[in-house]
Scaffold this motif. Sequence first.
Motif, mmCIF file in Angstrom:
data_model
loop_
_atom_site.group_PDB
_atom_site.id
_atom_site.type_symbol
_atom_site.label_atom_id
_atom_site.label_comp_id
_atom_site.label_asym_id
_atom_site.label_seq_id
_atom_site.Cartn_x
_atom_site.Cartn_y
_atom_site.Cartn_z
ATOM 1 N N ASP A 85 0.823 -1.211 0.000
ATOM 2 C CA ASP A 85 0.000 0.000 0.000
ATOM 3 C C ASP A 85 0.856 1.259 0.000
ATOM 4 N N ARG A 86 1.838 1.297 0.905
ATOM 5 C CA ARG A 86 2.720 2.462 0.995
ATOM 6 C C ARG A 86 4.146 2.023 1.314
ATOM 7 N N TYR A 115 3.163 5.565 -2.914
ATOM 8 C CA TYR A 115 1.835 4.960 -2.824
ATOM 9 C C TYR A 115 1.669 3.982 -3.982
ATOM 10 N N SER A 117 -0.683 0.883 -6.132
ATOM 11 C CA SER A 117 -1.964 0.298 -6.525
ATOM 12 C C SER A 117 -1.661 -0.976 -7.293
#
Length: 210
Positions: A85-86, A115, A117
Amino acid sequence: ILLEKDTLFMHANKFISQQKANKKKILAYNKVKFFKTDLQGKCDSLSYTFNNLTIEMFNYPILWSNEYQITADSLKLLLIKGKIDRMFLNPNPMIIAQKDSLDYNQIKGKNITSYFSDNKIRKMDIEGNGQSIFIVTDEATNDKIGLNYTICTNMTLYFQNNKLDIVNYEIKPNSTTIPYSDIQEEDRYLKGFNWRGPEQPINKMDIFSE
């Protein structure tokens, strides 16, 4: 370690499993190296905490995500539902992408947060002392026409399909473009540049090599 049904293969000199008050952690020590199809890494020591799903890498850590080499004094990955996710990079973070055998696009700053995806980088926030070097090319011919050097307090980078798409320079950017024919050797690299491409594992068996 399973990340979204894709096995992460890891090797180290020693693994230790800790269980304290419902907090489970795996520690890996010395010559840590791992391979996943879309992410590879190397460091001296690593911890994986099951409760908050975080991976922390220490002592000259490095990650490779597609074309990007990612380094910092320490790296921290936050996972959600088996996906990255991060990622937090600090201090001394630097992102390098090899343009060809001679040139590299580079980004550095005081702190960087990335970040993701679907395990692909979608955005990066560079906070403090932002610097970048990008090779400028002709859109029609793809020939190199210059080198752009920018310093800026903060920067935000946006990615499409893990490729850099847009760079927003925030708070008093200062930019210089040098014609490609005028580039000197010292112009090509940000301070602290260190290309470690030969160390990248390209398959799961490479985690056993030095």
